[in-house]
Design a protein around this motif. Sequence first.
Motif, PDB file in Angstrom:
ATOM      1  N   ALA A   7       0.757  -1.096   0.133  1.00 59.93           N
ATOM      2  CA  ALA A   7       0.139  -0.101   0.171  1.00 59.93           C
ATOM      3  C   ALA A   7       0.736   1.233   0.040  1.00 59.93           C
ATOM      4  CB  ALA A   7      -0.899  -0.117   1.295  1.00 59.93           C
ATOM      5  N   GLU A   8       1.934   1.140   0.719  1.00 60.01           N
ATOM      6  CA  GLU A   8       2.762   2.235   0.876  1.00 60.01           C
ATOM      7  C   GLU A   8       3.424   2.418  -0.441  1.00 60.01           C
ATOM      8  OE1 GLU A   8       5.388   3.328   4.064  1.00 60.01           O
ATOM      9  OE2 GLU A   8       3.648   2.681   5.535  1.00 60.01           O
ATOM     10  N   ALA A   9       3.867   1.468  -1.118  1.00 60.30           N
ATOM     11  CA  ALA A   9       4.701   1.512  -2.653  1.00 60.30           C
ATOM     12  C   ALA A   9       3.294   2.383  -3.389  1.00 60.30           C
ATOM     13  CB  ALA A   9       5.003   0.278  -3.025  1.00 60.30           C
ATOM     14  N   VAL A  10       2.101   1.912  -3.433  1.00 63.59           N
ATOM     15  CA  VAL A  10       1.246   2.401  -4.295  1.00 63.59           C
ATOM     16  C   VAL A  10       0.993   4.025  -3.818  1.00 63.59           C
ATOM     17  CG1 VAL A  10      -1.235   2.537  -5.099  1.00 63.59           C
ATOM     18  CG2 VAL A  10       0.051   0.436  -4.628  1.00 63.59           C
ATOM     19  N   CYS A  11       0.910   4.135  -2.735  1.00 61.95           N
ATOM     20  CA  CYS A  11       0.868   5.589  -2.243  1.00 61.95           C
ATOM     21  C   CYS A  11       2.040   6.533  -2.921  1.00 61.95           C
ATOM     22  CB  CYS A  11       0.874   5.529  -0.645  1.00 61.95           C
ATOM     23  SG  CYS A  11      -0.470   5.098   0.050  1.00 61.95           S
ATOM     24  N   ASP A  12       3.224   5.974  -2.905  1.00 55.57           N
ATOM     25  CA  ASP A  12       4.533   6.695  -3.581  1.00 55.57           C
ATOM     26  C   ASP A  12       4.130   6.914  -5.004  1.00 55.57           C
ATOM     27  OD1 ASP A  12       5.683   6.713  -1.065  1.00 55.57           O
ATOM     28  OD2 ASP A  12       7.033   4.853  -1.393  1.00 55.57           O
ATOM     29  N   SER A  13       3.581   5.830  -5.737  1.00 50.61           N
ATOM     30  CA  SER A  13       3.031   6.246  -7.137  1.00 50.61           C
ATOM     31  C   SER A  13       2.379   7.264  -7.234  1.00 50.61           C
ATOM     32  CB  SER A  13       2.722   4.743  -7.718  1.00 50.61           C
ATOM     33  OG  SER A  13       3.679   3.738  -7.489  1.00 50.61           O
ATOM     34  N   ILE A  14       1.128   7.237  -6.264  1.00 53.06           N
ATOM     35  CA  ILE A  14       0.098   8.236  -6.672  1.00 53.06           C
ATOM     36  C   ILE A  14       0.978   9.675  -6.244  1.00 53.06           C
ATOM     37  CG2 ILE A  14      -1.752   9.118  -5.447  1.00 53.06           C
ATOM     38  CD1 ILE A  14      -2.701   6.238  -4.978  1.00 53.06           C
ATOM     39  N   ALA A  15       1.834   9.654  -5.272  1.00 50.67           N
ATOM     40  CA  ALA A  15       2.615  11.087  -4.956  1.00 50.67           C
ATOM     41  C   ALA A  15       3.167  11.353  -6.229  1.00 50.67           C
ATOM     42  CB  ALA A  15       3.182  10.939  -3.667  1.00 50.67           C
ATOM     43  N   ALA A  16       3.840  10.302  -6.656  1.00 51.66           N
ATOM     44  CA  ALA A  16       4.777  10.754  -7.875  1.00 51.66           C
ATOM     45  C   ALA A  16       4.140  11.125  -8.976  1.00 51.66           C
ATOM     46  CB  ALA A  16       5.714   9.657  -8.217  1.00 51.66           C
ATOM     47  N   SER A  17       2.884  10.910  -9.190  1.00 52.45           N
ATOM     48  CA  SER A  17       1.990  11.450 -10.575  1.00 52.45           C
ATOM     49  C   SER A  17       1.593  12.806 -10.388  1.00 52.45           C
ATOM     50  CB  SER A  17       0.782  10.428 -10.540  1.00 52.45           C
ATOM     51  OG  SER A  17      -0.263  10.575  -9.583  1.00 52.45           O
ATOM     52  N   GLY A  18       1.549  13.466  -9.135  1.00 55.23           N
ATOM     53  CA  GLY A  18       1.221  14.633  -9.094  1.00 55.23           C
ATOM     54  C   GLY A  18      -0.225  14.738  -8.702  1.00 55.23           C
ATOM     55  N   ALA A  19      -0.811  13.622  -8.543  1.00 56.42           N
ATOM     56  CA  ALA A  19      -2.371  13.891  -8.224  1.00 56.42           C
ATOM     57  C   ALA A  19      -2.655  14.461  -6.661  1.00 56.42           C
ATOM     58  CB  ALA A  19      -2.648  12.218  -8.197  1.00 56.42           C
ATOM     59  N   LEU A  20      -1.794  14.239  -6.024  1.00 51.30           N
ATOM     60  CA  LEU A  20      -1.999  14.798  -4.608  1.00 51.30           C
ATOM     61  C   LEU A  20      -2.214  16.383  -4.675  1.00 51.30           C
ATOM     62  CD1 LEU A  20       0.364  12.769  -2.223  1.00 51.30           C
ATOM     63  CD2 LEU A  20      -1.958  12.570  -2.649  1.00 51.30           C
ATOM     64  N   GLU A  21      -1.222  17.064  -5.584  1.00 47.29           N
ATOM     65  CA  GLU A  21      -1.165  18.288  -5.426  1.00 47.29           C
ATOM     66  C   GLU A  21      -2.768  18.984  -6.159  1.00 47.29           C
ATOM     67  OE1 GLU A  21       1.347  16.573  -6.227  1.00 47.29           O
ATOM     68  OE2 GLU A  21       2.905  17.362  -4.854  1.00 47.29           O
ATOM     69  N   GLU A  22      -3.013  18.216  -7.292  1.00 43.62           N
ATOM     70  CA  GLU A  22      -4.376  18.344  -7.912  1.00 43.62           C
ATOM     71  C   GLU A  22      -5.381  18.138  -6.848  1.00 43.62           C
ATOM     72  OE1 GLU A  22      -5.218  19.469 -10.501  1.00 43.62           O
ATOM     73  OE2 GLU A  22      -7.317  18.842 -10.679  1.00 43.62           O
ATOM     74  N   ALA A  23      -5.500  16.961  -6.101  1.00 39.56           N
ATOM     75  CA  ALA A  23      -6.438  17.012  -5.140  1.00 39.56           C
ATOM     76  C   ALA A  23      -6.448  18.040  -4.156  1.00 39.56           C
ATOM     77  CB  ALA A  23      -6.528  15.478  -4.552  1.00 39.56           C
ATOM     78  N   ARG A  24      -5.568  18.318  -3.767  1.00 39.13           N
ATOM     79  CA  ARG A  24      -5.250  19.675  -2.760  1.00 39.13           C
ATOM     80  C   ARG A  24      -5.936  20.927  -3.342  1.00 39.13           C
ATOM     81  NH1 ARG A  24       0.036  17.982  -1.568  1.00 39.13           N
ATOM     82  NH2 ARG A  24      -0.224  16.888   0.364  1.00 39.13           N
ATOM     83  N   ARG A  25      -5.156  20.880  -4.663  1.00 43.30           N
ATOM     84  CA  ARG A  25      -5.874  22.290  -5.100  1.00 43.30           C
ATOM     85  C   ARG A  25      -7.261  22.290  -5.394  1.00 43.30           C
ATOM     86  NH1 ARG A  25      -7.722  23.756  -9.523  1.00 43.30           N
ATOM     87  NH2 ARG A  25      -7.738  21.895 -10.811  1.00 43.30           N
TER      88      ARG A  25
END
Lengths: 329, 329
Positions: free
Chosen positions: A274-292
């Motif tokens: 799960a943490e590895a998938v979290c890292d991939s999600i973070a690397a995709s820029g999706a977190l910034e987009e969701a925060r935005r």
Amino acid sequence: MAVGASVEAVVEAGGSHIPPLMAALEQRLAALAAGHGDALARHGGETIAAGGKRLRPLAVFVVAGPTAPAGGPSLLRAAAAVELVHSATLVHDDVLDGADLRRGRPTVVAAAGRRMATATGDLLFSRAFAELAANGRPDEVRVLSGASTALARGELLQRADVFASDVAVERYILRCELKTARLFEAACRLGALESRGPARGQVAELGGFGRRIGLAFQLLDDVLDVSGPAQRTGKRRGADLLDGTVTLPLILARERDPALADLDLRSVATPAQAEAVCDSIAASGALEEARRRAVELVVEAKDDIPAALPAAQRSALRLIADGVVERYS
Amino acid sequence: MAVGASVEAVVEAGGSHIPPLMAALEQRLAALAAGHGDALARHGGETIAAGGKRLRPLAVFVVAGPTAPAGGPSLLRAAAAVELVHSATLVHDDVLDGADLRRGRPTVVAAAGRRMATATGDLLFSRAFAELAANGRPDEVRVLSGASTALARGELLQRADVFASDVAVERYILRCELKTARLFEAACRLGALESRGPARGQVAELGGFGRRIGLAFQLLDDVLDVSGPAQRTGKRRGADLLDGTVTLPLILARERDPALADLDLRSVATPAQAEAVCDSIAASGALEEARRRAVELVVEAKDDIPAALPAAQRSALRLIADGVVERYS
């Protein structure tokens, strides 16, 4: 927590009537916990007493505004009812998640078992409506029962979509509306219904304000599950992934990363995976987009604060909105 | 089931307004089940649709009396709300019991898992209050939320006393009041509050009638768990014993049989052992005594039917009371 700080900021912004209300709320909740005549509702009492941020009652009070009679029983009952519904859902969530700790204390299910915890949640739900019914305001009961229905529908929606690979953003947003935003909306509507000031004429507008900050709150909560850190959330990163709960970061990341698009969530079985998938999600820029998107909702919420309200109340509401973001920044 | 037959007896006794109301209730419940906008509340819908005896809505209608406007929306909503609360508790009970079948159909928990079933129960609770809130009658919401609070407290009480060797009759009766009688009482109170006839002035008296038949209902249910036959109850004899739930037959039998008085309920671990204990309880004469107390409650309930009501309504209420006993005779 930043939200704790924001209560003080709200007070400074002109909400000097807030601290006595928050203190009276704690008394009321403690009385409700003790008022079952015997030690049976101990677990419900502990759940209530364990506290939490009281963000929803705070919204009730700030929306009602300084002209509400301080400590007036009907305003207090409205705030207590919202918090009781919130507590009830937490207790049931913990039963289903088999969670051991909540707010640093043992959960009801950990302390007393599933049966006791399910009944405790039911008791808190029932007490919420009993409390609000005492106000003699059918419009208020409608607001709370609508929100409480939405909460349960949101949970059902989440379960229906578990492990699904094709959850659309719209469907995710609907789930957040139901599970989280509607209770924030209800808090603000109840505050407006209880207001003796200009908020009284702005029930729908203030409901919309609550809905948007509730939505932002859930979006940021889902970002936090992916971003961590664990010491902040009290659980390891990727808990939602392990549950099969598809949230905005994953939905957005799948549009950006073909490997994630092909991922079968059922294959994510260990915390490390799960943490590895979290890292991939973070690397995709999706977190910034969701925060935005969450920050955008907060901006919209602030824009929607009715101009008819006094300046001090408007600025207190803006601080509540900012508090949602600060909690996660 | 005898209760099914008693609906017809009620109709014959002068309740010709009842069948259209019961039909309208089914329509209303079906609409509530379908009205969640999508297939998500399917399980809630199935639970409602699976039916049951509809004894509580029947009580609402009979108490309201023939002068209630037939199919009037507020009377229907009151009856539907009571049935929804009842359904919600059944769904949660099934989750906790891990029950597979209810009314001959798979339970929600068997069909969809614990999480879905817990949320479905919460949804039904919330819909009950949403439904009743539409009546705009705070007095009605107070009646239902009081009963719903009592239900949860009764469940907590039952869990607190699990496997206890010293449950007093008074405490057992309190539990039955909370778990069962208060919802029957609420049904009768709601019927009286909705009545346009003389029942309107007899809310407390009719509530007392409901409370007594509800208590008798629970006593007889607990007798049935010991007496069987299994084909009647759909489960093996002694299920309560295996759960550690101490009921009146055991309490009374313990006063009569020293071997039972010394029995540690935790040692009753298999269905065969539970059936052997059931046989000992039956041999002690405790079942007759428990049945006698239930019948006494029904007699008291019938004596309490207010003289101010029309003769046809009084006789319909007597038939409802008798139906509770007939179900078990």
